[in-house]
Design a protein around this motif. Structure first.
Motif, PDB file in Angstrom:
ATOM      1  N   LEU A  40       6.669  15.348 -15.877  1.00 17.71           N
ATOM      2  CA  LEU A  40       5.557  14.901 -16.742  1.00 17.71           C
ATOM      3  C   LEU A  40       6.424  14.708 -18.228  1.00 17.71           C
ATOM      4  CD1 LEU A  40       3.483  17.800 -16.024  1.00 17.71           C
ATOM      5  CD2 LEU A  40       2.938  15.599 -15.522  1.00 17.71           C
ATOM      6  N   ALA A  41       5.614  13.907 -18.918  1.00 16.37           N
ATOM      7  CA  ALA A  41       6.194  13.514 -20.222  1.00 16.37           C
ATOM      8  C   ALA A  41       6.293  14.696 -21.112  1.00 16.37           C
ATOM      9  CB  ALA A  41       5.167  12.502 -21.049  1.00 16.37           C
ATOM     10  N   GLY A  42       7.716  14.662 -21.451  1.00 15.07           N
ATOM     11  CA  GLY A  42       8.141  15.784 -22.316  1.00 15.07           C
ATOM     12  C   GLY A  42       8.740  16.979 -21.814  1.00 15.07           C
ATOM     13  N   THR A  43       8.778  17.161 -20.306  1.00 10.12           N
ATOM     14  CA  THR A  43       9.381  18.284 -19.645  1.00 10.12           C
ATOM     15  C   THR A  43      10.897  17.771 -19.542  1.00 10.12           C
ATOM     16  OG1 THR A  43       8.861  17.409 -17.349  1.00 10.12           O
ATOM     17  CG2 THR A  43       7.279  18.949 -18.676  1.00 10.12           C
ATOM     18  N   ARG A  54      15.928  14.866 -15.186  1.00  9.47           N
ATOM     19  CA  ARG A  54      16.402  15.739 -13.866  1.00  9.47           C
ATOM     20  C   ARG A  54      17.772  15.043 -13.382  1.00  9.47           C
ATOM     21  NH1 ARG A  54      13.969  17.500  -8.086  1.00  9.47           N
ATOM     22  NH2 ARG A  54      15.733  18.935  -7.374  1.00  9.47           N
ATOM     23  N   GLY A  70       0.913  -1.379  -0.044  1.00  8.97           N
ATOM     24  CA  GLY A  70       0.154   0.005   0.013  1.00  8.97           C
ATOM     25  C   GLY A  70       0.719   1.253   0.108  1.00  8.97           C
ATOM     26  N   CYS A  71       2.097   1.270   0.511  1.00  6.33           N
ATOM     27  CA  CYS A  71       2.731   2.216   0.852  1.00  6.33           C
ATOM     28  C   CYS A  71       3.950   2.692   0.066  1.00  6.33           C
ATOM     29  CB  CYS A  71       3.024   2.349   2.207  1.00  6.33           C
ATOM     30  SG  CYS A  71       1.677   2.893   3.530  1.00  6.33           S
ATOM     31  N   GLU A  88       4.945   3.090  -2.924  1.00  5.72           N
ATOM     32  CA  GLU A  88       4.979   3.818  -3.918  1.00  5.72           C
ATOM     33  C   GLU A  88       4.792   5.428  -3.515  1.00  5.72           C
ATOM     34  OE1 GLU A  88       0.940   4.931  -5.852  1.00  5.72           O
ATOM     35  OE2 GLU A  88       0.822   2.676  -5.587  1.00  5.72           O
ATOM     36  N   CYS A  89       4.409   5.699  -2.157  1.00  6.67           N
ATOM     37  CA  CYS A  89       4.236   6.989  -1.967  1.00  6.67           C
ATOM     38  C   CYS A  89       5.293   7.252  -0.938  1.00  6.67           C
ATOM     39  CB  CYS A  89       2.847   7.268  -1.166  1.00  6.67           C
ATOM     40  SG  CYS A  89       2.752   6.276   0.376  1.00  6.67           S
ATOM     41  N   ARG A  90       6.242   6.412  -0.657  1.00  9.20           N
ATOM     42  CA  ARG A  90       7.298   6.968  -0.068  1.00  9.20           C
ATOM     43  C   ARG A  90       8.212   7.841  -0.999  1.00  9.20           C
ATOM     44  NH1 ARG A  90       9.565   1.447   2.286  1.00  9.20           N
ATOM     45  NH2 ARG A  90       7.608   1.369   3.442  1.00  9.20           N
ATOM     46  N   ARG A  91       8.901   8.826  -0.274  1.00 10.78           N
ATOM     47  CA  ARG A  91       9.788   9.462  -1.471  1.00 10.78           C
ATOM     48  C   ARG A  91      10.972   9.021  -1.610  1.00 10.78           C
ATOM     49  NH1 ARG A  91       9.073  14.961   1.172  1.00 10.78           N
ATOM     50  NH2 ARG A  91      10.590  15.599  -0.410  1.00 10.78           N
ATOM     51  N   TYR A 133       5.809   3.559 -17.303  1.00  6.50           N
ATOM     52  CA  TYR A 133       3.987   3.507 -17.213  1.00  6.50           C
ATOM     53  C   TYR A 133       3.496   4.744 -17.443  1.00  6.50           C
ATOM     54  CZ  TYR A 133       4.856   4.887 -12.157  1.00  6.50           C
ATOM     55  OH  TYR A 133       5.572   5.502 -11.146  1.00  6.50           O
ATOM     56  N   ASN A 134       4.301   5.891 -17.682  1.00  7.65           N
ATOM     57  CA  ASN A 134       3.719   7.158 -17.887  1.00  7.65           C
ATOM     58  C   ASN A 134       4.230   7.548 -19.493  1.00  7.65           C
ATOM     59  OD1 ASN A 134       4.158   8.727 -14.719  1.00  7.65           O
ATOM     60  ND2 ASN A 134       2.145   8.003 -15.702  1.00  7.65           N
ATOM     61  N   SER A 135       5.004   6.687 -19.873  1.00  8.59           N
ATOM     62  CA  SER A 135       5.460   6.928 -21.399  1.00  8.59           C
ATOM     63  C   SER A 135       4.685   6.556 -22.406  1.00  8.59           C
ATOM     64  CB  SER A 135       6.847   6.185 -21.672  1.00  8.59           C
ATOM     65  OG  SER A 135       7.111   6.403 -22.807  1.00  8.59           O
ATOM     66  N   PRO A 136       4.243   7.016 -23.659  1.00  7.20           N
ATOM     67  CA  PRO A 136       3.308   6.892 -24.496  1.00  7.20           C
ATOM     68  C   PRO A 136       3.547   5.465 -24.874  1.00  7.20           C
ATOM     69  CG  PRO A 136       4.360   9.184 -25.041  1.00  7.20           C
ATOM     70  CD  PRO A 136       4.837   8.509 -23.872  1.00  7.20           C
TER      71      PRO A 136
END
Ligand SMILES: [K+]
Ligand SMILES: [K+]
Ligand SMILES: [K+]
Lengths: 197, 197, 197
Positions: free
Chosen positions: C77-80, C187, C13-14, C16-19, C112-115
């Motif tokens: 974000l995709a493309g930035t 980055r 559950g967690c 993925e939200c751990r930084r 998973y965020n890539s086109p």
């Protein structure tokens, strides 16, 4: 039983930080990825301002007048949205890639972040239509409801994923949650599969 | 006992991702929501630069000189702040709506993200005052301390929520955590209830 | 055994939200903190565009052509991103402070965020070099691999923290994950200790 209790405990502590499923999918309506709004097919931006909604004497929303605001993926802060006149309107997006569409997502400001504690300007009933070209006829892809009592980010499955790929998607809003003058869109996303290349 | 152990385990994994309470409230000092800074009532921006703090030959903070930076709600990254000269200063905000104020929030860069590992330029003792008009007298609403050893986002309850609504809030800083030349504000938020309409 | 099971549940559950750990360290390559790119030492920006990657008729990446994009700390974000030509290239950063370097971080868009569902344009093999001045010789600090199957934010420990402080860091990419035409950097971060002052 213990497991259940603890799962609940766990959920209580963590559910709010679990990212919505939409954040785990590609968004083919994202501007930085190459998508763009088709302004000529979008509704009229709401620019009138009643009282408090000005900033340096400028109507607040004129700073965010463009439908582009709804596809830029910026964090959801009060006012960083595109508002159109009335309760019915359209946002048309030229996708970054042709896509066989499986889901769409609508994001809105949570009511607990809203000045009034309510989100009457959120969209309610809406349809999604796909097109292959701007000249082409639109194909109905699904009818959905954005629930103002649900999570801020709501993802909707199409009844059946599209067989064909679409280049353009239209979000057609038919009602909102009670705000007569305008409806606000914070973010609209389109998910699916690109053709294998 | 097992439950306790696991709750700790759970907390250990999750507490850092639990969002601060301020993120669950409306922020009436947020620029995109319609708030604005009253520049004439704000302190002098710190623009001097000592050595390393230049960017392309431009003093770093001149890129962020405006008090507006403190009410724009952008993510907290090192340097995205408004710094005023010295350890005493004022940020005046015209709220997005008249509000019966219950809480205020101050955000600062976490010390673990600071180049020096310390946040000497964070505000320490401060007061909050409310006004109905710019010409009006200010009303004292509370005196607080931003704890540099606490969480980056700190929310303060007013001793008593205000009976009246205020249009303007002043944050008056009286000391910082040791930086003589300047004090930096990353974000200031105002919470409360609007008049029912 | 129960504890183990629940720890897994919890992690499910967690996690993925751990930084990522990089978010808990200062980043001396961050532009808002005072770092800057040394354009003359950076590779040629990829500006060609094949088909879908245009926006309002403008090649998509020309909106993000600057290597500065890789040190601005904006959300992924995709493309930035900054894309350079080919699979080998250099990003040179003048740090915000002289630093004894201990770690570097590379962020990329999650697959998973890539086109395409894949991140072939992510960097793979790379080296990090440090310099005291632009005229000076570079010192080899470490050779690393960005794993496209790993977390989006990957932090690398130098074999030994540097004895000396460096003012400039070069990221030298030698290969990517299969995209022949260009490589994209979302980055790049540099971590370490400043000299005590
Ligand atoms: K938005
Ligand atoms: K800020
Ligand atoms: K970036």
């Amino acid at each position: 039983k213990l497991v259940e209790e603890l799962a609940v405990l766990n959920g209580g502590g963590c559910s709010e930080c679990r990212r919505p499923i939409a954040d785990k999918m590609a968004d083919f309506a994202l501007e930085s990825q190459g998508a763009s709004v088709i302004s000529s097919r979008c509704s009229q931006t709401y620019t009138s301002t009643s009282g408090c909604l000005t900033l340096f004497g400028i109507p607040l929303w004129s700073l965010f007048t463009s439908p582009r605001t709804a596809i830029q993926g910026s964090p959801i802060l009060a006012g960083t949205c595109w508002c159109f006149v009335g309760a019915e309107g359209t946002l048309a997006v030229s996708l970054s890639h042709p896509v066989k569409i499986t889901h769409v997502t609508v994001d809105h400001l949570p009511s607990y972040n809203s000045p009034s504690g309510d989100i009457k300007s959120a969209p309610k009933d809406f349809e999604v239509h796909g097109m292959k070209t701007q000249a082409g006829e639109g194909t109905f892809l699904g009818k959905f409801l954005y629930d103002k009592f649900g999570e801020p980010t709501q993802t909707f499955s199409l009844p059946t994923p599209t067989d064909q790929s679409y280049d353009i998607v239209e979000l057609r809003v038919f009602s909102n949650w009670g705000q007569k003058e305008y409806t606000c869109l914070y973010r609209f996303r389109v998910h699916g599969q690109t053709d294998v290349s």
